[in-house]
Design an enzyme around this catalytic site. Structure first.
Site, PDB file in Angstrom:
ATOM      1  N   HIS A  52       6.104 -43.038 -22.234  1.00 56.93           N
ATOM      2  CA  HIS A  52       5.614 -44.549 -22.588  1.00 56.93           C
ATOM      3  C   HIS A  52       5.207 -44.354 -21.101  1.00 56.93           C
ATOM      4  CE1 HIS A  52       4.419 -48.468 -25.219  1.00 56.93           C
ATOM      5  NE2 HIS A  52       4.036 -48.065 -23.674  1.00 56.93           N
TER       6      HIS A  52
ATOM      7  N   ASP B 275       7.595 -47.352 -19.969  1.00 58.15           N
ATOM      8  CA  ASP B 275       5.962 -48.587 -20.363  1.00 58.15           C
ATOM      9  C   ASP B 275       5.784 -48.576 -19.143  1.00 58.15           C
ATOM     10  OD1 ASP B 275       4.737 -49.574 -21.835  1.00 58.15           O
ATOM     11  OD2 ASP B 275       5.436 -51.218 -22.970  1.00 58.15           O
TER      12      ASP B 275
HETATM   13  O1  DOR Z   1       3.316 -55.035 -21.693  1.00 63.24           O
HETATM   14  C1  DOR Z   1       2.312 -54.166 -21.916  1.00 63.24           C
HETATM   15  N1  DOR Z   1       1.269 -53.848 -21.276  1.00 63.24           N
HETATM   16  N2  DOR Z   1       2.538 -54.176 -22.956  1.00 63.24           N
HETATM   17  C2  DOR Z   1       1.256 -53.565 -24.127  1.00 63.24           C
HETATM   18  O2  DOR Z   1       1.997 -52.754 -25.003  1.00 63.24           O
HETATM   19  C3  DOR Z   1       0.591 -52.575 -23.354  1.00 63.24           C
HETATM   20  C4  DOR Z   1       0.602 -52.814 -21.787  1.00 63.24           C
HETATM   21  C5  DOR Z   1      -0.511 -52.556 -21.095  1.00 63.24           C
HETATM   22  O3  DOR Z   1      -0.767 -51.501 -21.194  1.00 63.24           O
HETATM   23  O4  DOR Z   1      -0.562 -53.067 -19.943  1.00 63.24           O
HETATM   24 ZN    ZN Z   2       2.446 -49.399 -23.219  1.00 64.95          ZN
HETATM   25 ZN    ZN Z   3       3.678 -51.600 -26.400  1.00 66.72          ZN
END
Ligand code: DOR
Ligand code: ZN
Ligand code: ZN
Length: 444
Positions: A61, A310
């Site tokens: 991610h 993420d």
């Molecule tokens: O905090 C986040 N940032 N959540 C997401 O789902 C998208 C991501 C982003 O692309 O900045």
């Molecule tokens: Zn994300």
């Molecule tokens: Zn997300």
């Protein structure tokens, strides 16, 4: 003929345990794991002085950005950051500019990436407008689809239930996983309108909008879609105990479902967000300390399949605004994930086998990366060498990511990736990137 490289005097996580051995690499693959006397001759030998060798991490991610969002991150800065974090393969998210949502946009992204990347990269696509185009996208090399339940990203509106079911069925037919950002868009919108019109602009209002109920409802819907279609469902960044309980229940009843959580959701709570401010603003948001602790225990107890960063870089100006509704959500976490997890290992909260399972073995299994995710003869020589004893302080000004800020700034950690190999090539050594842009591969 001598092999290309020997790593000698190492402790290697292989065959489910740590063995004192050496490792021979030829043509990008691991060809032998054995005591030094039993290794073939090699053109190059590297003495690892007893350091630990783990499978290169697979971060499923990551938002590498580039194209029109290059000011936030690009393929070079993002993959240098990955290498610095011990990650040898990243999966790139589709919410780009332009959005990855067709064979054409995907090919264009691959083309740009191929000259810049220093670790391997695989790609997600959003759903296209026309479901029949999904096959072309898979043929072009997408490894999975990503679907946001929170808002429309790509060609399919998450409120369009009929076509959403069709898209999931097509993913099932194409035998490709669907990863879901599970926040219920209708719930988010309703509370957003209510709080915004009442003049609320504070961080706590943001938490009220991105409520636990919104995630739980999103997860329930994603599971219904999975059951109606037969597609493999991967739930991104689980942040609630209730959400996780539902996922675990579905898995126990035989569903094809997996989930990930992030370092920030197991180590930081809403309390940190109030202290740190917008730098710690992320979707889904940081939760109450009890939720954080629940997730951390669940991770240690094997209830969660994968840990992913993420990594969501933004410019500092985008993270600074007096109104919470204007702030870009996201944490740049790709360079801190492994050090934070090694620190947990040093504290006795996690084991090396857990770490390898969560960040290499399971990611490879879930997304079908053959020949990767574990150190066995025949697999690609994607490796990270870690110094488990190194104590240091997280300093975001040293990040390779363009986002040089982190909610973990100033944390004292124990454990550091010191060498990253991708396909047998040394990419990072002692925090320096030593590989050329374009040396990474696109994994289709
Ligand atoms: O905090 C986040 N940032 N959540 C997401 O789902 C998208 C991501 C982003 O692309 O900045
Ligand atoms: Zn994300
Ligand atoms: Zn997300």
């Amino acid at each position: 003929m001598p092999v290309d490289l020997i790593l000698k005097n190492a402790r290697i996580y292989a065959f489910g345990k740590i063995v004192e051995a050496g490792l021979a690499v030829d043509n990008g693959r691991i060809v032998r794991i054995a005591k030094e006397s039993n290794l073939p001759s090699a053109s190059e030998k590297m003495d690892l002085e007893g350091l630990l060798v783990l499978p290169g991490l697979i971060d499923v991610h990551v938002h590498l950005r580039d194209q029109e969002l290059s000011y936030k991150e690009d393929f070079y800065s993002g993959t240098c950051a990955a290498a610095n974090g011990g990650i040898t393969l990243v999966m790139d998210m589709p919410n780009n500019k332009p959005i990855t949502m067709s064979a054409e946009t995907l090919r264009e992204r691959m083309e740009i990436a191929s000259g810049k990347i220093v670790v391997n990269v695989a790609f997600y696509s959003a759903f296209p407008k026309e479901i029949r185009e999904m096959k072309e996208i898979v043929d072009a090399g997408a490894k999975a689809f990503k679907f946001f339940l929170s808002h429309k990203v790509g060609g399919l509106d998450p409120n369009d239930e009929k076509n959403t079911i069709k898209a999931f069925k097509e993913a099932s037919r194409l035998n490709i996983p669907v990863a879901v950002h599970a926040e219920d868009g209708a719930l988010l919108n309703e509370s957003f309108r209510r709080l915004r019109s009442s003049g609320r602009e504070d961080l706590d209002a943001y938490l009220e909008v991105h409520s636990q109920e919104a995630e739980v409802s999103g997860i329930r819907r994603a599971i219904r879609l999975m059951r109606n279609s037969g597609a493999h469902l991967h739930i991104c960044h689980v942040s609630t105990s209730e959400g996780l309980r539902i996922i675990v229940g579905a898995k126990r009843s035989g569903s094809s479902i997996s989930c990930e959580t992030t370092p920030h959701h197991i180590l930081l709570s809403s309390q940190h967000m109030r202290e740190i401010g917008p730098i710690a603003l992320v979707n889904p948001p940081l939760r109450n300390p009890s939720e954080t602790l629940y997730l951390q225990r669940a991770l240690c107890n094997g209830l969660i399949d994968a840990l992913a960063s993420d990594h969501a870089p933004h410019s500092l100006t985008e993270k600074e605004s007096s109104s919470v509704w204007e702030i870009s959500a996201g944490i740049a976490g790709i360079e801190t994930m492994l050090p934070l997890m090694l620190t947990m290992v040093n504290k006795g909260l996690l084991t090396i086998p857990d770490l390898a399972r969560l960040m290499a073995e399971n990611p490879a299994k879930i997304f079908g990366f053959r020949g990767r995710g574990s150190i066995i003869e025949g697999n690609y020589a994607d490796l990270v060498v870690v110094d488990l004893k190194r104590e240091w302080t997280i300093d975001p000004s040293e990040f390779y990511s363009k986002a040089k800020f982190s909610p973990f700034e100033g944390w004292n950690v124990r454990g550091k990736p010191v060498k990253t190999f991708v396909g047998g090539n040394l990419v990072m050594e002692d925090g320096e990137i030593v590989a050329k842009p374009g040396s990474g591969r696109i994994i289709r």
